[in-house]
Design a protein around this motif. Sequence first.
Motif, PDB file in Angstrom:
ATOM      1  N   ALA A   1       0.850  -1.204   0.000  1.00  0.00           N
ATOM      2  CA  ALA A   1       0.000   0.000   0.000  1.00  0.00           C
ATOM      3  C   ALA A   1       0.878   1.244   0.000  1.00  0.00           C
ATOM      4  CB  ALA A   1      -0.906   0.000   1.229  1.00  0.00           C
ATOM      5  N   PHE A   2       1.950   1.193   0.763  1.00  0.00           N
ATOM      6  CA  PHE A   2       2.855   2.354   0.825  1.00  0.00           C
ATOM      7  C   PHE A   2       3.554   2.563  -0.519  1.00  0.00           C
ATOM      8  CE2 PHE A   2       7.194   3.935   2.320  1.00  0.00           C
ATOM      9  CZ  PHE A   2       6.827   5.261   2.170  1.00  0.00           C
ATOM     10  N   GLY A   3       3.958   1.461  -1.152  1.00  0.00           N
ATOM     11  CA  GLY A   3       4.596   1.564  -2.472  1.00  0.00           C
ATOM     12  C   GLY A   3       3.651   2.197  -3.484  1.00  0.00           C
ATOM     13  N   ALA A   4       2.385   1.779  -3.453  1.00  0.00           N
ATOM     14  CA  ALA A   4       1.394   2.335  -4.385  1.00  0.00           C
ATOM     15  C   ALA A   4       1.169   3.819  -4.083  1.00  0.00           C
ATOM     16  CB  ALA A   4       0.084   1.555  -4.266  1.00  0.00           C
ATOM     17  N   PHE A   5       1.151   4.155  -2.813  1.00  0.00           N
ATOM     18  CA  PHE A   5       0.968   5.557  -2.404  1.00  0.00           C
ATOM     19  C   PHE A   5       2.130   6.414  -2.920  1.00  0.00           C
ATOM     20  CE2 PHE A   5       2.001   8.821   0.855  1.00  0.00           C
ATOM     21  CZ  PHE A   5       0.862   9.607   0.742  1.00  0.00           C
ATOM     22  N   GLN A   6       3.351   5.908  -2.745  1.00  0.00           N
ATOM     23  CA  GLN A   6       4.538   6.662  -3.190  1.00  0.00           C
ATOM     24  C   GLN A   6       4.482   6.883  -4.712  1.00  0.00           C
ATOM     25  OE1 GLN A   6       8.238   4.550  -2.832  1.00  0.00           O
ATOM     26  NE2 GLN A   6       9.493   6.358  -3.212  1.00  0.00           N
ATOM     27  N   ARG A   7       4.102   5.849  -5.436  1.00  0.00           N
ATOM     28  CA  ARG A   7       3.993   5.935  -6.893  1.00  0.00           C
ATOM     29  C   ARG A   7       2.937   6.987  -7.291  1.00  0.00           C
ATOM     30  NH1 ARG A   7       6.537   2.517 -10.144  1.00  0.00           N
ATOM     31  NH2 ARG A   7       7.311   1.160  -8.519  1.00  0.00           N
ATOM     32  N   ALA A   8       1.791   6.952  -6.604  1.00  0.00           N
ATOM     33  CA  ALA A   8       0.714   7.907  -6.904  1.00  0.00           C
ATOM     34  C   ALA A   8       1.176   9.332  -6.579  1.00  0.00           C
ATOM     35  CB  ALA A   8      -0.538   7.565  -6.107  1.00  0.00           C
ATOM     36  N   GLN A   9       1.927   9.483  -5.498  1.00  0.00           N
ATOM     37  CA  GLN A   9       2.440  10.806  -5.137  1.00  0.00           C
ATOM     38  C   GLN A   9       3.411  11.316  -6.200  1.00  0.00           C
ATOM     39  OE1 GLN A   9       2.403  12.839  -1.737  1.00  0.00           O
ATOM     40  NE2 GLN A   9       0.410  12.230  -2.431  1.00  0.00           N
ATOM     41  N   PHE A  10       4.215  10.404  -6.746  1.00  0.00           N
ATOM     42  CA  PHE A  10       5.156  10.807  -7.796  1.00  0.00           C
ATOM     43  C   PHE A  10       4.375  11.317  -9.014  1.00  0.00           C
ATOM     44  CE2 PHE A  10       8.176  10.420 -11.239  1.00  0.00           C
ATOM     45  CZ  PHE A  10       9.319  10.971 -10.675  1.00  0.00           C
ATOM     46  N   ALA A  11       3.335  10.575  -9.382  1.00  0.00           N
ATOM     47  CA  ALA A  11       2.523  10.976 -10.551  1.00  0.00           C
ATOM     48  C   ALA A  11       1.867  12.332 -10.297  1.00  0.00           C
ATOM     49  CB  ALA A  11       1.470   9.910 -10.834  1.00  0.00           C
ATOM     50  N   GLN A  12       1.485  12.579  -9.045  1.00  0.00           N
ATOM     51  CA  GLN A  12       0.824  13.851  -8.712  1.00  0.00           C
ATOM     52  C   GLN A  12       1.821  15.025  -8.705  1.00  0.00           C
ATOM     53  OE1 GLN A  12      -1.558  13.653  -5.078  1.00  0.00           O
ATOM     54  NE2 GLN A  12      -1.132  15.812  -4.713  1.00  0.00           N
ATOM     55  N   TRP A  13       3.004  14.797  -8.177  1.00  0.00           N
ATOM     56  CA  TRP A  13       3.962  15.903  -8.000  1.00  0.00           C
ATOM     57  C   TRP A  13       4.801  16.193  -9.231  1.00  0.00           C
ATOM     58  CZ3 TRP A  13       4.552  19.587  -4.294  1.00  0.00           C
ATOM     59  CH2 TRP A  13       3.764  19.439  -3.156  1.00  0.00           C
ATOM     60  N   LYS A  14       5.050  15.185 -10.077  1.00  0.00           N
ATOM     61  CA  LYS A  14       5.944  15.375 -11.229  1.00  0.00           C
ATOM     62  C   LYS A  14       5.508  16.566 -12.093  1.00  0.00           C
ATOM     63  CE  LYS A  14       9.022  13.594 -14.381  1.00  0.00           C
ATOM     64  NZ  LYS A  14       9.309  14.833 -15.106  1.00  0.00           N
ATOM     65  N   PRO A  15       4.230  16.647 -12.524  1.00  0.00           N
ATOM     66  CA  PRO A  15       3.849  17.798 -13.342  1.00  0.00           C
ATOM     67  C   PRO A  15       3.962  19.130 -12.604  1.00  0.00           C
ATOM     68  CG  PRO A  15       1.974  16.286 -12.996  1.00  0.00           C
ATOM     69  CD  PRO A  15       3.160  15.669 -12.365  1.00  0.00           C
ATOM     70  N   ILE A  16       3.719  19.121 -11.296  1.00  0.00           N
ATOM     71  CA  ILE A  16       3.821  20.368 -10.514  1.00  0.00           C
ATOM     72  C   ILE A  16       5.284  20.837 -10.519  1.00  0.00           C
ATOM     73  CG2 ILE A  16       3.567  21.398  -8.203  1.00  0.00           C
ATOM     74  CD1 ILE A  16       1.327  19.320  -7.690  1.00  0.00           C
ATOM     75  N   ILE A  17       6.200  19.903 -10.318  1.00  0.00           N
ATOM     76  CA  ILE A  17       7.631  20.244 -10.286  1.00  0.00           C
ATOM     77  C   ILE A  17       8.085  20.684 -11.678  1.00  0.00           C
ATOM     78  CG2 ILE A  17       9.956  19.299  -9.909  1.00  0.00           C
ATOM     79  CD1 ILE A  17       8.237  19.674  -7.374  1.00  0.00           C
ATOM     80  N   ASP A  18       7.632  19.952 -12.695  1.00  0.00           N
ATOM     81  CA  ASP A  18       8.023  20.313 -14.066  1.00  0.00           C
ATOM     82  C   ASP A  18       7.553  21.730 -14.382  1.00  0.00           C
ATOM     83  OD1 ASP A  18       9.202  17.909 -14.336  1.00  0.00           O
ATOM     84  OD2 ASP A  18       7.660  17.007 -15.619  1.00  0.00           O
ATOM     85  N   GLU A  19       6.309  22.023 -13.978  1.00  0.00           N
ATOM     86  CA  GLU A  19       5.762  23.344 -14.282  1.00  0.00           C
ATOM     87  C   GLU A  19       6.522  24.441 -13.516  1.00  0.00           C
ATOM     88  OE1 GLU A  19       1.548  24.181 -13.377  1.00  0.00           O
ATOM     89  OE2 GLU A  19       2.306  26.251 -13.501  1.00  0.00           O
ATOM     90  N   ALA A  20       6.884  24.121 -12.271  1.00  0.00           N
ATOM     91  CA  ALA A  20       7.596  25.129 -11.460  1.00  0.00           C
ATOM     92  C   ALA A  20       9.013  25.347 -12.002  1.00  0.00           C
ATOM     93  CB  ALA A  20       7.653  24.688 -10.012  1.00  0.00           C
ATOM     94  N   ASN A  21       9.496  24.393 -12.826  1.00  0.00           N
ATOM     95  CA  ASN A  21      10.807  24.521 -13.441  1.00  0.00           C
ATOM     96  C   ASN A  21      11.899  24.801 -12.395  1.00  0.00           C
ATOM     97  OD1 ASN A  21      12.574  24.471 -15.521  1.00  0.00           O
ATOM     98  ND2 ASN A  21      12.272  26.617 -16.114  1.00  0.00           N
ATOM     99  N   VAL A  22      11.893  23.967 -11.355  1.00  0.00           N
ATOM    100  CA  VAL A  22      12.854  24.158 -10.260  1.00  0.00           C
ATOM    101  C   VAL A  22      14.250  23.776 -10.740  1.00  0.00           C
ATOM    102  CG1 VAL A  22      13.441  23.481  -7.909  1.00  0.00           C
ATOM    103  CG2 VAL A  22      11.046  23.553  -8.625  1.00  0.00           C
ATOM    104  N   LYS A  23      15.178  24.647 -10.523  1.00  0.00           N
ATOM    105  CA  LYS A  23      16.551  24.385 -10.971  1.00  0.00           C
ATOM    106  C   LYS A  23      17.448  24.080  -9.766  1.00  0.00           C
ATOM    107  CE  LYS A  23      16.714  25.618 -15.517  1.00  0.00           C
ATOM    108  NZ  LYS A  23      15.334  25.916 -15.732  1.00  0.00           N
ATOM    109  N   VAL A  24      18.349  23.141  -9.953  1.00  0.00           N
ATOM    110  CA  VAL A  24      19.321  22.875  -8.902  1.00  0.00           C
ATOM    111  C   VAL A  24      20.499  23.800  -9.136  1.00  0.00           C
ATOM    112  CG1 VAL A  24      20.757  21.129  -7.830  1.00  0.00           C
ATOM    113  CG2 VAL A  24      18.603  20.482  -8.890  1.00  0.00           C
ATOM    114  N   GLU A  25      20.775  24.650  -8.112  1.00  0.00           N
ATOM    115  CA  GLU A  25      21.882  25.605  -8.321  1.00  0.00           C
ATOM    116  C   GLU A  25      23.221  24.928  -8.112  1.00  0.00           C
ATOM    117  OE1 GLU A  25      19.772  28.032  -5.608  1.00  0.00           O
ATOM    118  OE2 GLU A  25      18.383  27.702  -7.246  1.00  0.00           O
TER     119      GLU A  25
END
Length: 324
Positions: free
Chosen positions: A300-324
């Motif tokens: 259940a935790f593995g599935a939750f982590q996977r779902a969280q990745f799917a939810q956050w990936k587009p948010i992070i991509d859109e925010a265009n966060v750069k590693v300095e």
Amino acid sequence: MKRRQFSLALAATGLAAPALAQAYPTKPISIIVPFAAGGPTDVMARIMGERMGRELAQQFIIDNTAGAAGTIAVGKLVRAAPDGYTIGIGHLGTNVVNGAIYRQLTFNVVDDLAPIARLPSNPMLVVTSNQVPANTLAELIAYLKANADKVSGGTAGVGSGSHIGALLFNKVTGTKYQLVPYRGTGPAIQDLIANQIQIMVDQSSNALPHVRAGKVRAYAVTAPRRSPAAPDIPTVAEAGAPGAEVAIWHGLWAPKGTPAAIVDRLNRAAVAALGDPEVRRKLEDLGQELPTPAEMAPAAFGAFQRAQFAQWKPIIDEANVKVE
Ligand code: ASP
């Protein structure tokens, strides 16, 4: 010895998986913590490690491997022997968001680890040093806008929980200030108390004890509801910043390939730890919400982590966060 030869040799000794797990653990277990001592992830590791250690009659040794918002620690865990004697703690930042931000990682934060158990989750508090002249979130936002070049905020690095919290807060309130990376928010909050930095958005578990002691000032909690641990602190929506809600959940992982029987043994120890009224009281007092045993189960935790990745990936991509 090759892996197959090793398993054949193991089978010949009669030490098949169930027997292995029965004997496990026969020595201390190391738990890799991706941030400096004294911060929220470290505190969670110590509370869990102490209680799980009693459950398994072995000591948990805390290994603070800070740096690069937890990616160094996760890499170390991925490469560790999958024998149940090295596990890692992490959170939404280290084991989801970093996978979307740090594109050069040589491992996958989801696929290359074996989930052991989901651990508690807590919202963040918007806190400032006592020197900041603001009594409400509206006053704080006005102050930040008027003093953008003078204000610094602390984070545990790009992609950490405190960084995600600051990004959301800045986006929703239209504020911007300089972000200073630390090896964890334990050291960062000490600098906040000393007014070396002026603002942080960090897990309630780190900030709340200092708010209660009057050492820093809290303006809002990034949750849809007020926390029973701090009912006087308004939600971000109540204080005028709806949309800044975020909770940082934690978890335990083992290197991929760790025998399922050992993962299960560790999971049962974690479930027992969070079933202990004393542990529950300690965590709830820090504003943590506890998962149910069903939510904690490895699959259940593995599935939750996977779902969280799917939810956050587009948010992070859109925010265009750069590693300095
Ligand atoms: N709370 C920190 C974060 O921003 C990390 C820590 O020190 O535990 O992710």
